[in-house]
Scaffold this motif. Structure first.
Motif, PDB file in Angstrom:
ATOM      1  N   ASN A   1     -17.449  15.070 -33.799  1.00 44.94           N
ATOM      2  CA  ASN A   1     -18.102  13.810 -34.145  1.00 44.94           C
ATOM      3  C   ASN A   1     -17.105  12.958 -34.953  1.00 44.94           C
ATOM      4  O   ASN A   1     -17.091  13.004 -36.181  1.00 44.94           O
ATOM      5  N   PRO A   2     -16.274  12.187 -34.255  1.00 44.24           N
ATOM      6  CA  PRO A   2     -15.230  11.417 -34.934  1.00 44.24           C
ATOM      7  C   PRO A   2     -15.798  10.393 -35.909  1.00 44.24           C
ATOM      8  O   PRO A   2     -15.191  10.109 -36.941  1.00 44.24           O
ATOM      9  N   GLU A   3     -16.981   9.857 -35.601  1.00 41.84           N
ATOM     10  CA  GLU A   3     -17.608   8.894 -36.505  1.00 41.84           C
ATOM     11  C   GLU A   3     -17.889   9.554 -37.857  1.00 41.84           C
ATOM     12  O   GLU A   3     -17.560   9.008 -38.921  1.00 41.84           O
ATOM     13  N   ALA A   4     -18.495  10.746 -37.800  1.00 42.05           N
ATOM     14  CA  ALA A   4     -18.826  11.462 -39.031  1.00 42.05           C
ATOM     15  C   ALA A   4     -17.560  11.840 -39.801  1.00 42.05           C
ATOM     16  O   ALA A   4     -17.514  11.719 -41.028  1.00 42.05           O
ATOM     17  N   SER A   5     -16.514  12.280 -39.080  1.00 44.93           N
ATOM     18  CA  SER A   5     -15.276  12.652 -39.774  1.00 44.93           C
ATOM     19  C   SER A   5     -14.671  11.451 -40.467  1.00 44.93           C
ATOM     20  O   SER A   5     -14.154  11.553 -41.585  1.00 44.93           O
TER      21      SER A   5
END
Lengths: 84, 84
Positions: free
Chosen positions: A17-21
């Motif tokens: 989940n690149p958004e969360a990272s």
């Protein structure tokens, strides 16, 4: 009868989940230390069907066909009568 | 102590939501008639603070500084003890 439908869409376990990272990294840069960041997308609308079961099936259909990608997403449907 | 924080971010009333309009239009094209479509973004994480009040203030700070745009967004914070 009118129903409020709420579809919660999250990434399946194990999916990146690149958004969360990015959020977690940005928070760290500002000095906030948080862990296990995750994001969930919720789509809400009202739908007019004869009963709750039919409404749920209809919304499930929408999820399969348009709202979610069943390969990468988990979804959860909540149907409540619209009393307004 | 560890707390689970959940931040629900939605557009303020009256703001245009192009994402929701697109979803509603796409559903209509597939033959599903829904109304009042809206989208909500949820960000979840765990945070380590001495008590719930401090955790809530910290998360509110994050919202103001990074997670939300107070000009266009409403946000709602939920803090629950992390029992895992």
């Amino acid at each position: 009868m009118k129903y409020n439908a709420e579809v919660k869409i999250s990434l399946k376990k194990g999916m990146l989940n690149p958004e969360a990272s990015t959020i977690q990294r940005a928070l760290a840069l500002l000095g906030y230390e948080v862990k296990g960041t995750d994001t969930i997308q919720t789509i809400k609308f009202t739908i007019d069907e004869e009963d709750e079961k039919v409404a749920r099936e209809e919304v499930d259909d929408m999820c399969q066909r348009l709202l979610c990608n069943p390969v990468i997403h988990d979804y959860e449907i909540k149907i409540t009568p619209d009393n307004s």
